[in-house]
Structure formats: structure tokens, C-alpha cells
Design a protein around this motif. Structure first.
Motif, PDB file in Angstrom:
ATOM      1  N   ASP A   1      33.566  15.841  22.972  1.00  0.00           N
ATOM      2  CA  ASP A   1      32.522  15.902  21.942  1.00  0.00           C
ATOM      3  C   ASP A   1      32.920  15.060  20.729  1.00  0.00           C
ATOM      4  N   VAL A   2      34.163  15.162  20.305  1.00  0.00           N
ATOM      5  CA  VAL A   2      34.636  14.377  19.166  1.00  0.00           C
ATOM      6  C   VAL A   2      34.544  12.885  19.489  1.00  0.00           C
ATOM      7  N   ALA A   3      34.943  12.502  20.676  1.00  0.00           N
ATOM      8  CA  ALA A   3      34.851  11.085  21.074  1.00  0.00           C
ATOM      9  C   ALA A   3      33.398  10.624  21.032  1.00  0.00           C
ATOM     10  N   ARG A   4      32.479  11.478  21.507  1.00  0.00           N
ATOM     11  CA  ARG A   4      31.048  11.140  21.493  1.00  0.00           C
ATOM     12  C   ARG A   4      30.522  11.012  20.065  1.00  0.00           C
ATOM     13  N   MET A   5      30.872  11.975  19.228  1.00  0.00           N
ATOM     14  CA  MET A   5      30.378  11.968  17.840  1.00  0.00           C
ATOM     15  C   MET A   5      30.840  10.739  17.070  1.00  0.00           C
ATOM     16  N   THR A   6      32.009  10.223  17.427  1.00  0.00           N
ATOM     17  CA  THR A   6      32.576   9.092  16.686  1.00  0.00           C
ATOM     18  C   THR A   6      32.449   7.782  17.452  1.00  0.00           C
TER      19      THR A   6
ATOM     20  N   ARG B   1      41.123  17.107   6.586  1.00  0.00           N
ATOM     21  CA  ARG B   1      41.468  15.906   7.347  1.00  0.00           C
ATOM     22  C   ARG B   1      40.347  15.679   8.357  1.00  0.00           C
ATOM     23  N   GLU B   2      40.150  14.428   8.700  1.00  0.00           N
ATOM     24  CA  GLU B   2      39.050  14.088   9.601  1.00  0.00           C
ATOM     25  C   GLU B   2      39.107  14.832  10.935  1.00  0.00           C
ATOM     26  N   PRO B   3      40.261  14.944  11.607  1.00  0.00           N
ATOM     27  CA  PRO B   3      40.264  15.679  12.885  1.00  0.00           C
ATOM     28  C   PRO B   3      39.809  17.127  12.735  1.00  0.00           C
ATOM     29  N   THR B   4      40.219  17.783  11.654  1.00  0.00           N
ATOM     30  CA  THR B   4      39.792  19.166  11.410  1.00  0.00           C
ATOM     31  C   THR B   4      38.281  19.223  11.245  1.00  0.00           C
ATOM     32  N   PHE B   5      37.757  18.320  10.428  1.00  0.00           N
ATOM     33  CA  PHE B   5      36.303  18.255  10.212  1.00  0.00           C
ATOM     34  C   PHE B   5      35.571  18.052  11.538  1.00  0.00           C
ATOM     35  N   LEU B   6      36.080  17.160  12.365  1.00  0.00           N
ATOM     36  CA  LEU B   6      35.415  16.861  13.640  1.00  0.00           C
ATOM     37  C   LEU B   6      35.512  18.017  14.628  1.00  0.00           C
ATOM     38  N   VAL B   7      36.644  18.707  14.667  1.00  0.00           N
ATOM     39  CA  VAL B   7      36.781  19.868  15.562  1.00  0.00           C
ATOM     40  C   VAL B   7      35.813  20.956  15.129  1.00  0.00           C
ATOM     41  N   LEU B   8      35.750  21.238  13.842  1.00  0.00           N
ATOM     42  CA  LEU B   8      34.820  22.263  13.357  1.00  0.00           C
ATOM     43  C   LEU B   8      33.372  21.845  13.619  1.00  0.00           C
ATOM     44  N   THR B   9      33.074  20.572  13.445  1.00  0.00           N
ATOM     45  CA  THR B   9      31.720  20.073  13.716  1.00  0.00           C
ATOM     46  C   THR B   9      31.381  20.242  15.195  1.00  0.00           C
ATOM     47  N   ALA B  10      32.330  19.947  16.065  1.00  0.00           N
ATOM     48  CA  ALA B  10      32.098  20.129  17.505  1.00  0.00           C
ATOM     49  C   ALA B  10      31.797  21.592  17.807  1.00  0.00           C
ATOM     50  N   LEU B  11      32.558  22.493  17.223  1.00  0.00           N
ATOM     51  CA  LEU B  11      32.358  23.923  17.500  1.00  0.00           C
ATOM     52  C   LEU B  11      31.099  24.478  16.834  1.00  0.00           C
TER      53      LEU B  11
END
Length: 114
Positions: free
Chosen positions: A30-35, A7-17
Motif C-alpha cells: 500500500d505504501v509503495a502504491r501511495m508513493t 517521519r514520512e514512513p510513520t505517516f505512510l504506515v498510519l495512512t495505509a492503516l
């Protein structure tokens, strides 16, 4: 057996970390910034996801510290999380390549303008 798509939130959390250990609020930012603000994780949603990702072995607690009398927990990407993120990134890249190829072909055939 192939893993199910993330799911997109999981992908974004892992990407942030993947950038390094972060505490929850930093992940939200970080997620807000990336998107570009398109995805805004709520605290409850994030912490439930962090707990699930930790149980699944995709992330680990890096350290804890007390800030203004509150516990701040930092998370980091685990080895398994790095592998899953890399696999999902490859899957998304493959899908994007197919879409780009088909859009080019559509344009080359005189279809919809690009």
C-alpha cells in the motif's frame, strides 16, 4: 506542547492503516502504491515500526490468522493514531499552503516561472 513532526514512513504506515486493517506485507504494498514506488519499506524496518507504533498506542493488533503455516497479524489504526494522523495531515497541509502562497507571490512579482 506540540507533537514533533512525524517521519514520512510513520505517516505512510498510519495512512495505509486508515484504509482499514492490514497485515505487514499489505502495508508495504500500500505504501509503495501511495508513493508511486518512491517509498519501499523493507520488512525489518516495517515490523520494527509496527512494534513501536503499537507500544506508543497509535495502532492495535486487529486479528491474527495462520496462512500456509505462518502467523499473519493484522493491524488497525487506534483512536490515538487517528488523532495523530489527522494532526500531522493538518500540519502538512498548512506548510503546503504557505509554500504555494509564496510560490504564487514569487511568480506574481516576476520571479522564477511557475
Amino acid at each position: 506542547m506540540t507533537e514533533t513532526p512525524m517521519r514520512e514512513p510513520t505517516f505512510l504506515v498510519l495512512t495505509a492503516l486508515a484504509a482499514g486493517p492490514q497485515h505487514g506485507y499489505a502495508v508495504i504494498e500500500d505504501v509503495a502504491r501511495m508513493t508511486d514506488g518512491r517509498v519501499r519499506l523493507r520488512a525489518g524496518t516495517l515490523y520494527a515500526a509496527l512494534d513501536r507504533l503499537r507500544v506508543d498506542g497509535l495502532i492495535e493488533v486487529d486479528r491474527e490468522e495462520v496462512v500456509q503455516s505462518r502467523l499473519r497479524r493484522y493491524y488497525r489504526l487506534a483512536g490515538l493514531g487517528e488523532k495523530r494522523l489527522a494532526a500531522e495531515t493538518g500540519r502538512l497541509r498548512q506548510q503546503a499552503t504557505i509554500a504555494e502562497r509564496r510560490l504564487r507571490a514569487l511568480h506574481d512579482l516576476g520571479g522564477a516561472p511557475a
